[in-house]
Structure formats: structure tokens, C-alpha cells
Design a protein around this motif. Sequence first.
Motif, mmCIF file in Angstrom:
data_model
loop_
_atom_site.group_PDB
_atom_site.id
_atom_site.type_symbol
_atom_site.label_atom_id
_atom_site.label_comp_id
_atom_site.label_asym_id
_atom_site.label_seq_id
_atom_site.Cartn_x
_atom_site.Cartn_y
_atom_site.Cartn_z
ATOM 1 N N MET A 1 0.833 -1.162 0.000
ATOM 2 C CA MET A 1 0.000 0.000 0.000
ATOM 3 C C MET A 1 0.888 1.239 0.000
ATOM 4 O O MET A 1 1.915 1.294 0.661
ATOM 5 N N SER A 2 0.458 2.246 -0.741
ATOM 6 C CA SER A 2 1.184 3.499 -0.792
ATOM 7 C C SER A 2 0.184 4.653 -0.756
ATOM 8 O O SER A 2 -0.738 4.698 -1.553
ATOM 9 N N ILE A 3 0.380 5.555 0.204
ATOM 10 C CA ILE A 3 -0.466 6.745 0.366
ATOM 11 C C ILE A 3 0.466 7.913 0.616
ATOM 12 O O ILE A 3 1.445 7.781 1.352
ATOM 13 N N TRP A 4 0.195 9.060 0.012
ATOM 14 C CA TRP A 4 0.954 10.246 0.353
ATOM 15 C C TRP A 4 0.055 11.459 0.229
ATOM 16 O O TRP A 4 -0.902 11.453 -0.521
ATOM 17 N N TRP A 5 0.380 12.480 1.004
ATOM 18 C CA TRP A 5 -0.318 13.767 0.917
ATOM 19 C C TRP A 5 0.629 14.869 1.331
ATOM 20 O O TRP A 5 1.620 14.645 2.008
ATOM 21 N N SER A 6 0.314 16.074 0.878
ATOM 22 C CA SER A 6 1.126 17.236 1.203
ATOM 23 C C SER A 6 0.211 18.407 1.502
ATOM 24 O O SER A 6 -0.778 18.624 0.793
ATOM 25 N N LEU A 7 0.521 19.139 2.559
ATOM 26 C CA LEU A 7 -0.253 20.308 2.973
ATOM 27 C C LEU A 7 0.642 21.532 2.985
ATOM 28 O O LEU A 7 1.789 21.448 3.411
ATOM 29 N N HIS A 8 0.107 22.640 2.561
ATOM 30 C CA HIS A 8 0.758 23.935 2.736
ATOM 31 C C HIS A 8 -0.085 24.677 3.754
ATOM 32 O O HIS A 8 -1.261 24.951 3.505
ATOM 33 N N LEU A 9 0.506 24.971 4.901
ATOM 34 C CA LEU A 9 -0.240 25.528 6.025
ATOM 35 C C LEU A 9 0.318 26.884 6.436
ATOM 36 O O LEU A 9 1.526 27.120 6.352
ATOM 37 N N ARG A 10 -0.570 27.733 6.905
ATOM 38 C CA ARG A 10 -0.129 29.016 7.466
ATOM 39 C C ARG A 10 0.581 28.762 8.787
ATOM 40 O O ARG A 10 0.232 27.845 9.512
ATOM 41 N N ARG A 11 1.545 29.615 9.085
ATOM 42 C CA ARG A 11 2.292 29.511 10.349
ATOM 43 C C ARG A 11 1.436 30.051 11.484
ATOM 44 O O ARG A 11 1.688 31.115 12.029
ATOM 45 N N GLU A 12 0.413 29.301 11.812
ATOM 46 C CA GLU A 12 -0.497 29.633 12.902
ATOM 47 C C GLU A 12 -0.662 28.383 13.759
ATOM 48 O O GLU A 12 -0.682 27.261 13.242
ATOM 49 N N ALA A 13 -0.813 28.598 15.050
ATOM 50 C CA ALA A 13 -0.959 27.464 15.972
ATOM 51 C C ALA A 13 -2.134 26.570 15.582
ATOM 52 O O ALA A 13 -2.075 25.358 15.759
ATOM 53 N N ALA A 14 -3.193 27.142 15.023
ATOM 54 C CA ALA A 14 -4.377 26.363 14.649
ATOM 55 C C ALA A 14 -4.092 25.358 13.526
ATOM 56 O O ALA A 14 -4.854 24.405 13.345
ATOM 57 N N SER A 15 -3.001 25.533 12.792
ATOM 58 C CA SER A 15 -2.687 24.606 11.703
ATOM 59 C C SER A 15 -2.128 23.282 12.218
ATOM 60 O O SER A 15 -2.226 22.255 11.546
ATOM 61 N N VAL A 16 -1.552 23.291 13.401
ATOM 62 C CA VAL A 16 -0.887 22.099 13.928
ATOM 63 C C VAL A 16 -1.875 20.952 14.153
ATOM 64 O O VAL A 16 -1.645 19.833 13.683
#
Length: 153
Positions: A1-16
Motif C-alpha cells: 500500500m502506498s499513500i501520500w499527501w502534502s499540505l501547505h499551512l499558514r504559520r499559525e498554531a491552529a494549523s498544527v
Amino acid sequence: MSIWWSLHLRREAASVPLARRLLMGTMETAGVDPDVSYELSVALTEACANAVEHGGGGGSRGPGGGALSEAYRVTAYLDGETCRIEVADSGPGFPGRAAPAAPSDEAENGRGLRLIEELADHVQFGNRSGRGGAVVSFDKILKWRDSPALLLA
């Protein structure tokens, strides 16, 4: 099985917590043992918190005119028996060395990076070439639940 994802997040605590929930959901769906999922989610939380706190200051502009230094990227790969996670930011990077020095008992910073080292099987701390910024990547060998929620043919 192979799964991948990528996120671009703002540098805000709520992104964590967003990144953490996505990782936990992916692991649960794939059938990863809950203990392994938890360890990886804690390591991801520490890497994201580090990017939020220290990952700015580049001043580059993105396509919409927003500062790229206000964002960081999280990429997760589940491939076979291994999970690899990478967190990259646009900040000043790690100063002059591949791995940060161990924090003293009185230090206010650096403990999260040591926690990542304890939770993962292999860890790399480095700087992005060209554009600047830190990269924290770590791998962990996966263990599986007896009955995965997702069966891929």
C-alpha cells in the motif's frame, strides 16, 4: 500500500492540530497500530510547532501576493512498511550544522526536536538549499492492526 499527501499551512498554531488529525485519520484508515500512529502524531506535532514558532522571516511572496514565509509544508508518505514525514519551512534554518545541539536542562527550546528523535526510527535535520528554511524529516517502521479499516487490492 502506498499513500501520500502534502499540505501547505499558514504559520499559525491552529494549523498544527489540522496536520495531526489528517495524519491520524490516514493511519487509522490504513490500519496502522494505534500506538505507532500516536507516536508519529506527537512527532509531527513537535515538528509543526517548531515550524510555526521558528519558520518565518524569508519575506518571499507567493502567487497570491502573500508571504511564503508565513507558510510551511507537511508531507507524509506511507509506503509499504514505512511512514516518512517531512516538515519544511521558510525561516532561517538550522544555524551552521545538520543537527541542532542537545538542549540543556534549563533550555526553553530544542526539546521538541529531541522528542522527535526518541519517537522516530530515523531523523534528519537540515536546511533547504537555495530558498532557505529548515527541513525536519523522520521515518518510522509501521506495525499493523489485525483488521485494517482500508483494504487495498
